[in-house]
Enzyme design. Structure first.
Site, mmCIF file in Angstrom:
data_model
loop_
_atom_site.group_PDB
_atom_site.id
_atom_site.type_symbol
_atom_site.label_atom_id
_atom_site.label_comp_id
_atom_site.label_asym_id
_atom_site.label_seq_id
_atom_site.Cartn_x
_atom_site.Cartn_y
_atom_site.Cartn_z
ATOM 1 N N ASP A 26 -20.164 27.193 -11.451
ATOM 2 C CA ASP A 26 -20.463 27.718 -12.780
ATOM 3 C C ASP A 26 -21.912 28.162 -12.924
ATOM 4 O OD1 ASP A 26 -21.458 24.943 -12.701
ATOM 5 O OD2 ASP A 26 -21.960 25.302 -14.796
ATOM 6 N N ASP A 77 -26.208 21.852 -1.703
ATOM 7 C CA ASP A 77 -27.438 22.621 -1.923
ATOM 8 C C ASP A 77 -28.604 21.785 -1.394
ATOM 9 O OD1 ASP A 77 -29.459 24.220 -2.805
ATOM 10 O OD2 ASP A 77 -28.988 24.116 -4.919
ATOM 11 N N GLY A 108 -17.199 21.128 -10.006
ATOM 12 C CA GLY A 108 -17.201 22.290 -9.115
ATOM 13 C C GLY A 108 -16.091 22.375 -8.090
HETATM 14 P P1 IMP Z 1 -27.049 19.242 -4.439
HETATM 15 O O1 IMP Z 1 -26.990 17.814 -4.934
HETATM 16 O O2 IMP Z 1 -28.398 19.856 -4.686
HETATM 17 O O3 IMP Z 1 -26.619 19.371 -2.985
HETATM 18 O O4 IMP Z 1 -26.049 20.130 -5.289
HETATM 19 C C1 IMP Z 1 -25.181 19.529 -6.125
HETATM 20 C C2 IMP Z 1 -24.362 20.383 -7.029
HETATM 21 O O5 IMP Z 1 -25.116 21.407 -7.653
HETATM 22 C C3 IMP Z 1 -23.205 21.094 -6.361
HETATM 23 O O6 IMP Z 1 -22.109 20.252 -6.123
HETATM 24 C C4 IMP Z 1 -22.915 22.150 -7.415
HETATM 25 O O7 IMP Z 1 -22.070 21.643 -8.421
HETATM 26 C C5 IMP Z 1 -24.290 22.490 -7.975
HETATM 27 N N1 IMP Z 1 -24.799 23.729 -7.325
HETATM 28 C C6 IMP Z 1 -25.633 23.824 -6.278
HETATM 29 N N2 IMP Z 1 -25.879 25.124 -5.956
HETATM 30 C C7 IMP Z 1 -25.153 25.856 -6.834
HETATM 31 C C8 IMP Z 1 -24.955 27.275 -7.010
HETATM 32 O O8 IMP Z 1 -25.479 28.139 -6.285
HETATM 33 N N3 IMP Z 1 -24.121 27.637 -8.034
HETATM 34 C C9 IMP Z 1 -23.506 26.743 -8.850
HETATM 35 N N4 IMP Z 1 -23.658 25.403 -8.717
HETATM 36 C C10 IMP Z 1 -24.472 24.968 -7.716
HETATM 37 MG MG MG Z 2 -20.615 19.829 -7.471
#
Ligand code: IMP
Ligand code: MG
Length: 185
Positions: A168, A112, A53
């Site tokens: 994505d 996120d 990402g």
């Molecule tokens: P986390 O570990 O839940 O904080 O999120 C990790 C990863 O999930 C991010 O680095 C993104 O690659 C993916 N991600 C989280 N939210 C989104 C979104 O709204 N769209 C696309 N990818 C997301």
């Molecule tokens: Mg990511």
């Protein structure tokens, strides 16, 4: 067909709402790069992009810096192709450089749940860097429960699924220049 026609197709489809334009993203990245350059003046931080990402964000961020830097990448996955985190982080590619005694800045596309940040924070601290900071282009504050401070944040965004500029949906749409909220999935 050129990018303009792809952009019009996306914007007319009714499935995507523009959240952050290319211009807004570019302007904010310049501000972040200036702030980081001031904070690290006289040092040579290692920027670690979190694939996939963050590939566009890190590329644009380091090109706006006025200091020297190193660049490396981790690849992790917590989502697979799903729209909610699986709750488990998997390391898919490790970095090659040694971080002991280095000033490290992790570059994320979006925070996120904060799960990836927790995982990376723990992993990198064990490598004994001199300092460790996190930069993220986006953060969903309503969701995010990172166990540490996100030192450089581009934009705080609502708790919705976004695509474009590296982000994505089932591996596509990363190459859009703006960021859109996806209404229909
Ligand atoms: P986390 O570990 O839940 O904080 O999120 C990790 C990863 O999930 C991010 O680095 C993104 O690659 C993916 N991600 C989280 N939210 C989104 C979104 O709204 N769209 C696309 N990818 C997301
Ligand atoms: Mg990511």
């Amino acid at each position: 067909m050129n990018y303009q026609s792809k952009k019009e197709e996306i914007e007319k489809s009714g499935k995507y709402r523009l959240l952050l334009s290319e211009e807004k993203i570019r302007k904010r990245i310049k501000e972040l790069a200036a702030e980081i350059s001031d904070d690290y003046r006289g040092r040579r931080p290692v920027f670690i992009g979190v694939l996939n990402g963050s590939f566009l964000f890190i590329a644009d961020l380091v090109r706006e810096l006025s200091i020297d830097c190193e660049v490396d990448f981790f690849k992790i996955s917590s989502y697979g192709d799903a729209m909610v985190s699986s709750g488990k982080v998997k390391l898919k590619k490790d970095i090659d450089c040694h971080l002991e005694g280095k000033d490290v800045i992790v570059v994320e596309d979006i925070v996120d749940s904060g799960l990836s940040v927790c995982y990376l924070d723990e992993k990198i601290k064990a490598m004994q860097p001199n300092s460790l900071r996190f930069a993220s282009l986006l953060i969903k504050w309503a969701n995010a429960k990172p166990n540490r401070k996100i030192d450089y944040v581009g934009f705080s965004i609502p708790k919705e699924f976004v695509v474009g500029y590296g982000l994505d949906r089932e591996q596509i749409l990363r190459n859009l220049k703006s960021i859109y909220i996806m209404d229909e999935c």
